[in-house]
Enzyme design. Structure first.
Site, PDB file in Angstrom:
ATOM      1  N   HIS A  71       6.746   9.641  -4.945  1.00 40.53           N
ATOM      2  CA  HIS A  71       5.989  10.459  -5.892  1.00 40.53           C
ATOM      3  C   HIS A  71       6.905  11.205  -6.848  1.00 40.53           C
ATOM      4  O   HIS A  71       6.498  11.550  -7.959  1.00 40.53           O
ATOM      5  CB  HIS A  71       5.109  11.442  -5.129  1.00 40.53           C
ATOM      6  CG  HIS A  71       3.960  10.781  -4.426  1.00 40.53           C
ATOM      7  ND1 HIS A  71       3.022  11.476  -3.703  1.00 40.53           N
ATOM      8  CD2 HIS A  71       3.597   9.479  -4.335  1.00 40.53           C
ATOM      9  CE1 HIS A  71       2.131  10.635  -3.211  1.00 40.53           C
ATOM     10  NE2 HIS A  71       2.470   9.430  -3.574  1.00 40.53           N
ATOM     11  N   SER A  82       5.947   5.042  -9.240  1.00 41.78           N
ATOM     12  CA  SER A  82       5.937   3.671  -8.729  1.00 41.78           C
ATOM     13  C   SER A  82       6.501   2.704  -9.756  1.00 41.78           C
ATOM     14  O   SER A  82       6.368   2.907 -10.974  1.00 41.78           O
ATOM     15  CB  SER A  82       4.510   3.245  -8.363  1.00 41.78           C
ATOM     16  OG  SER A  82       4.026   4.014  -7.297  1.00 41.78           O
ATOM     17  N   LYS A 118      -8.958  -0.305  -4.880  1.00 41.25           N
ATOM     18  CA  LYS A 118      -8.228  -1.509  -4.470  1.00 41.25           C
ATOM     19  C   LYS A 118      -7.726  -1.369  -3.040  1.00 41.25           C
ATOM     20  O   LYS A 118      -7.799  -2.314  -2.244  1.00 41.25           O
ATOM     21  CB  LYS A 118      -7.043  -1.760  -5.408  1.00 41.25           C
ATOM     22  CG  LYS A 118      -7.414  -2.218  -6.802  1.00 41.25           C
ATOM     23  CD  LYS A 118      -6.150  -2.547  -7.585  1.00 41.25           C
ATOM     24  CE  LYS A 118      -6.475  -3.071  -8.966  1.00 41.25           C
ATOM     25  NZ  LYS A 118      -5.246  -3.433  -9.717  1.00 41.25           N
ATOM     26  N   ASP A 119      -7.200  -0.185  -2.721  1.00 47.70           N
ATOM     27  CA  ASP A 119      -6.710   0.058  -1.368  1.00 47.70           C
ATOM     28  C   ASP A 119      -7.835  -0.034  -0.344  1.00 47.70           C
ATOM     29  O   ASP A 119      -7.671  -0.620   0.728  1.00 47.70           O
ATOM     30  CB  ASP A 119      -6.050   1.438  -1.281  1.00 47.70           C
ATOM     31  CG  ASP A 119      -4.641   1.443  -1.831  1.00 47.70           C
ATOM     32  OD1 ASP A 119      -4.078   0.345  -2.023  1.00 47.70           O
ATOM     33  OD2 ASP A 119      -4.090   2.530  -2.080  1.00 47.70           O
ATOM     34  N   GLU A 158       9.774 -11.264  20.062  1.00 46.06           N
ATOM     35  CA  GLU A 158       8.530 -11.370  19.304  1.00 46.06           C
ATOM     36  C   GLU A 158       8.804 -12.073  17.976  1.00 46.06           C
ATOM     37  O   GLU A 158       9.935 -12.100  17.479  1.00 46.06           O
ATOM     38  CB  GLU A 158       7.955  -9.971  19.033  1.00 46.06           C
ATOM     39  CG  GLU A 158       7.316  -9.325  20.267  1.00 46.06           C
ATOM     40  CD  GLU A 158       5.953  -9.880  20.570  1.00 46.06           C
ATOM     41  OE1 GLU A 158       5.859 -11.092  20.883  1.00 46.06           O
ATOM     42  OE2 GLU A 158       4.975  -9.136  20.512  1.00 46.06           O
TER      43      GLU A 158
END
Length: 386
Positions: free
Chosen positions: A207, A211, A233-234, A277
């Site tokens: 922040h 971005s 969108k999220d 894994e």
């Protein structure tokens, strides 16, 4: 009940609402960011899910080697809804690493490493997540958990002079046993909260700088408020992820697990093929492709720490006063951009092949393929940076 005017006043003046407003609502965000930026928010949601399900599992887990395996079975069979929390936690880890890999890939593709603090902290979050996942993999105390812990902790013995002493100190005994399991459980319980703090700091740095975006635009004219245009969108991506998670939980709950982990750990019976894994397979392939134990450990660490190199290169590049104009020209060159994108896709292909090799037995031709793609992994990454 608050009317509309009082609600607006509460939103603007309440200290808690100011924080939420600044972080999630009015945050200036580039208007042209794509769905590839949703993986960061999904990582946060996935981490929250892992914390909640992990707290529930910890309340029923017993870290004694004589009870650990049975306590997991008790959670699955006897505790009300315990099987849901166990399967969610198990598959949530896989989704966390899927989102993490996609998040890093997007950062490399769109050159987010130019934001030094955010990127470098993100690399350490990746390392920290791998350590926490390894600790959690040991806790079910199945065959693969026990022997995976034995193999991975033994790598520390490659450190000259003090390696063997450090391994015994970590074990708390002369082999992986009761003190080891208790320590791993304690660390696996505590470290995720440290990881959450690192994620908050990561978001703070993001922040602070803003971005990155696909067009690499720096102007304030392309910024809009995060809510509603981008938060929607999220939210859509969250629902899509939850549907996939439910599909995996209810239809193929152990698809990403190892069958050997349904067998109680036995120090006298070594599995024919020890594998970690799936999200560790690329690093495991690099580790076993080098005959030297110390060399393999160094290559294993470099396979992750090499992600720090783009930001270091970016920092040094900014200090090159004589070649700045040339570098700016190259960064805007269409052919340079196409070359960079080609490197990105080649690197993704090498990563996937190493993941495949890590799950195969140690024999030809897999040994040769692993060594060849190990060289390509580091070579292509250096060319990728340059």
């Amino acid at each position: 009940m608050l009317n509309f005017k009082e609600l607006i006043t509460f939103r603007n003046e309440n200290p808690a609402m100011k924080i939420i407003k600044g972080v999630l609502m009015d945050l200036p965000t580039p208007v042209n960011i794509s769905n590839f930026w949703n993986f960061g928010s999904c990582l946060g949601a996935c981490l929250g899910l892992q914390l909640v399900s992990g707290l529930f599992l910890a309340s029923h887990y017993n870290s004694s080697p004589f009870m650990a395996f049975d306590s997991v079975e008790h959670i699955m069979k006897d505790v009300s809804m315990g099987w849901v929390f166990r399967i969610v936690h198990l598959n949530g880890a896989s989704f966390f690493f899927i989102f993490l890999f996609m998040h890093i890939a997007r950062g490399l593709y769109y050159k987010s490493y130019n934001y030094l603090e955010t990127w470098n902290l993100g690399v350490f979050i990746f390392l920290f997540s791998m350590a926490i996942a390894f600790l959690g993999y040991v806790l079910p105390w199945g065959q693969m958990s026990f022997w995976g812990a034995t193999v991975i902790t033994n790598l520390i013995s490659a450190i000259p002079i003090i390696g063997n002493k450090v391994v015994i100190w970590i074990w708390g005994a002369y082999s992986v046993s009761s003190p080891t399991l208790s320590r791993f459980f304690m660390l696996h319980f505590c470290l995720p909260f440290v990881l959450a703090a690192m994620v908050i700091l990561h978001i703070f740095f993001l922040h602070k700088t803003g971005s990155q975006n696909p067009s690499n635009l720096k102007s304030s004219y392309n910024l809009i408020s995060f809510h509603w245009f981008l938060s929607s969108k999220d939210i859509f991506f969250f629902f899509f992820w939850i549907i996939l998670l439910e599909f995996l939980i209810f239809l193929f709950p152990f698809l990403l697990g190892d069958p050997e982990n349904f067998i109680l750990a036995n120090s006298l019976s070594t599995p024919a093929h020890i594998v970690p894994e799936w999200y560790f397979l690329f690093a495991y392939a690099i580790l076993r492709s080098i005959p030297s134990k110390l060399g393999g450990v160094i290559a294993l660490l470099l396979s992750v720490l090499i992600l720090l190199f783009p930001s270091l290169w970016s920092l040094n590049k900014s200090k090159m006063s004589l070649s700045n104009n040339l570098l700016k020209f190259l960064s805007k060159s269409k052919s340079m951009s196409l070359t960079f994108q080609s490197f990105s896709w080649f690197f993704l292909g090498i990563f996937l092949i190493l993941t495949w090799i890590g799950g195969e037995v140690v024999e030809e031709p897999f040994i040769f393929i692993g060594q060849a793609f190990l060289i390509l992994y580091f070579l292509l990454f250096l060319l990728f940076i340059l």
